[in-house]
Design a protein around this motif. Structure first.
Motif, PDB file in Angstrom:
ATOM      1  N   ASN A  56       0.934  -1.079   0.018  1.00 62.19           N
ATOM      2  CA  ASN A  56      -0.039  -0.113  -0.033  1.00 62.19           C
ATOM      3  C   ASN A  56       0.791   0.949   0.055  1.00 62.19           C
ATOM      4  OD1 ASN A  56      -2.022   1.845   0.066  1.00 62.19           O
ATOM      5  ND2 ASN A  56      -2.641   1.371   2.327  1.00 62.19           N
ATOM      6  N   CYS A  99      -3.576  -5.923  -1.329  1.00 58.95           N
ATOM      7  CA  CYS A  99      -3.016  -4.549  -0.711  1.00 58.95           C
ATOM      8  C   CYS A  99      -2.306  -4.974   0.304  1.00 58.95           C
ATOM      9  CB  CYS A  99      -3.746  -3.589  -0.801  1.00 58.95           C
ATOM     10  SG  CYS A  99      -3.197  -1.936  -0.515  1.00 58.95           S
ATOM     11  N   PRO A 126      -2.487   1.120  -4.899  1.00 54.39           N
ATOM     12  CA  PRO A 126      -3.706   0.808  -4.703  1.00 54.39           C
ATOM     13  C   PRO A 126      -4.956   1.269  -5.594  1.00 54.39           C
ATOM     14  CG  PRO A 126      -2.548   1.290  -2.819  1.00 54.39           C
ATOM     15  CD  PRO A 126      -1.794   1.956  -3.796  1.00 54.39           C
TER      16      PRO A 126
END
Length: 457
Positions: free
Chosen positions: A348, A364, A353
């Motif tokens: 992330n 993620c 993302p």
């Protein structure tokens, strides 16, 4: 509408994204040209510069990167995931005749990855009266030279005391370049396209472009090249790679595997743990790109650098694509993999993302934790059945998000709304200051061309 797309490089992620946009506009019936520093005849790219000497040795772009690498401290670059510090080293090039004609005929000039070309007096003079759109693929246009940095926020003010330069100080190269970019942007008055909301927010936070119109648009991708494989096609690819049909195939890659920012080592260590923790489960790691994968206690199937067609086959044959970068504006590879119906995994970080739908087309992972990456992959090994619906969702998402037709419609509206650039003459002394700043680049050019650039400035 006639658009000139401009990029320093003809290859690499940002250049490929720019080329995808260029070809989508051509397919939609627009007049367009693509200009890179050296050009590439096989792709129909025009050379921006005609002032490079024909002496033996590395090509101009190679010499350019060697110069940039000498400016910065490798350890400091690695610590900040900066990858590159670029200055105005090619600022004295003379436009080639074909490039000058293409820019003259263009209504809009869309400038992409532009390290080394933006601060050229001859180039800037050719942009007067053109609508200018600046497409951001990293932080380079926002800073005095860094293209990524995990900690430094000096670009929000004026740079200086750059943490990656060998010679850092209050008036170092980053401060000088930042000041010159401020004046150049004042002339160009660019509208800005960022690849992700994250990068758009970084642009808004910058002192250089925060006051300009900014939007975010992802690249488009050729959905006929990057497509799902049928069962027989997939098995044929696995046979060529020597991979058993029951294996869980993890794919990873980058233009250069030795790029620390791409963090391939973290994935290798995670796969080593998987193979130890699940000895009865065949887990295979396939990599692509220039260079070699990191050393591993298990065999990695590295295929080297491949073209888009072969890359599409690799994506389609893989069960999972993993992009473990520690910093990224978006992630072309995440997008390409989904076009092929392959679920993805990333940390992330940055715009990653935004390249997929976490929990629907990909996973993620907490940044930047190797334990979290291992845990995510272990969950997939334990329950591989969850990938089947994600494969369908990935292709559906890609068809909607990366459609060339929709991309052209959204991009064209932004191109048409851009302001026109002002003449270089409206900032007296800027041309001379740019040329003076680029004097160090004389070795990249013929002496006569350098002298002509100084006189024109």
């Amino acid at each position: 509408m006639n658009i000139a797309f401009v990029s320093t490089l003809a290859a690499g992620g940002a250049a490929q994204g720019a080329e995808n946009t260029f070809r989508a506009f051509l397919a939609a019936g627009h007049a367009a040209s693509f200009l890179t520093l050296e050009g590439q005849a096989a792709k129909g790219f025009l050379p921006l510069a005609d002032a490079f000497p024909s002496s033996q040795g590395p090509r101009p772009v190679g010499r350019l990167f060697r110069h940039w690498q000498a400016l910065s401290d490798p350890q400091a670059l690695a610590q900040g995931a900066s990858e590159l510090f670029s200055d105005a080293a090619t600022g004295l090039f003379r436009l080639g005749d074909a490039a000058r004609e293409a820019l003259s005929e263009a209504d809009v000039v869309n400038i992409h990855w532009n390290a080394g070309i933006l601060l050229s007096p001859d180039f800037l003079a050719a942009l007067a009266g053109k609508n200018i759109v600046l497409t951001l693929a990293d932080l380079g246009p926002l800073t005095g030279g860094c293209h990524y940095h995990l900690a430094c926020r000096r670009f929000e003010a004026a740079c200086g005391r750059c943490p990656v330069l060998r010679r850092s100080g209050a008036q170092d190269a980053s401060r000088r370049n930042h000041g010159l970019k401020r004046r150049v942007y004042g002339l160009l008055r660019p509208s800005v396209v960022a690849l992700s909301r994250w990068l758009a927010d970084e642009a808004r936070a910058s002192s250089l472009l925060g006051h300009r119109p900014i939007t975010h648009l992802r690249y488009t991708y050729p959905l006929d090249v990057f497509r799902p494989l049928g069962p027989d096609e997939r098995q044929a690819v696995l046979r060529r790679l020597g991979i058993p049909p029951q294996a869980l195939v993890i794919l990873a890659g980058a233009y250069g595997l030795d790029c620390g920012r791409k963090n391939i080592t973290a994935l290798v260590r995670a796969v080593e743990r998987l193979r130890t923790s699940w000895p009865g489960r065949a887990v295979e790691l396939v990599t692509y790109g220039y260079g070699s994968p990191p050393p591993a206690a298990f065999p990695i199937r590295h295929v080297g650098f491949v073209d888009n067609s072969a890359m599409g086959e690799l994506y389609g044959a893989a069960d999972l694509f993993v992009h473990p970068a520690v910093a990224e504006a978006l992630g072309n590879t995440l997008c390409e993999a989904q076009c092929c119906g392959t679920p993805v995994v990333s940390f992330n970080v940055g715009g990653c993302p935004e390249a997929y739908r976490p929990g629907v087309t990909g996973f993620c992972v907490e940044p930047v934790s190797e334990d979290a990456l291992y845990a995510a992959l272990a969950g997939i090994v334990a329950n591989p059945g969850q990938l089947a619906p994600m494969r369908r969702a990935a292709r559906e998402f890609a068809m909607a998000a990366f459609s060339p037709q929709r991309h052209v419609e959204a991009y064209a509206a932004w191109l048409c709304a851009a302001e026109t650039a002002r003449s270089l003459a409206e900032d007296p002394g800027l041309g001379a200051d740019l040329a003076d700043n680029a004097r160090q680049s004389r070795s990249l050019f013929a002496a006569s061309d350098w002298e002509q650039s100084i006189r024109r400035a």
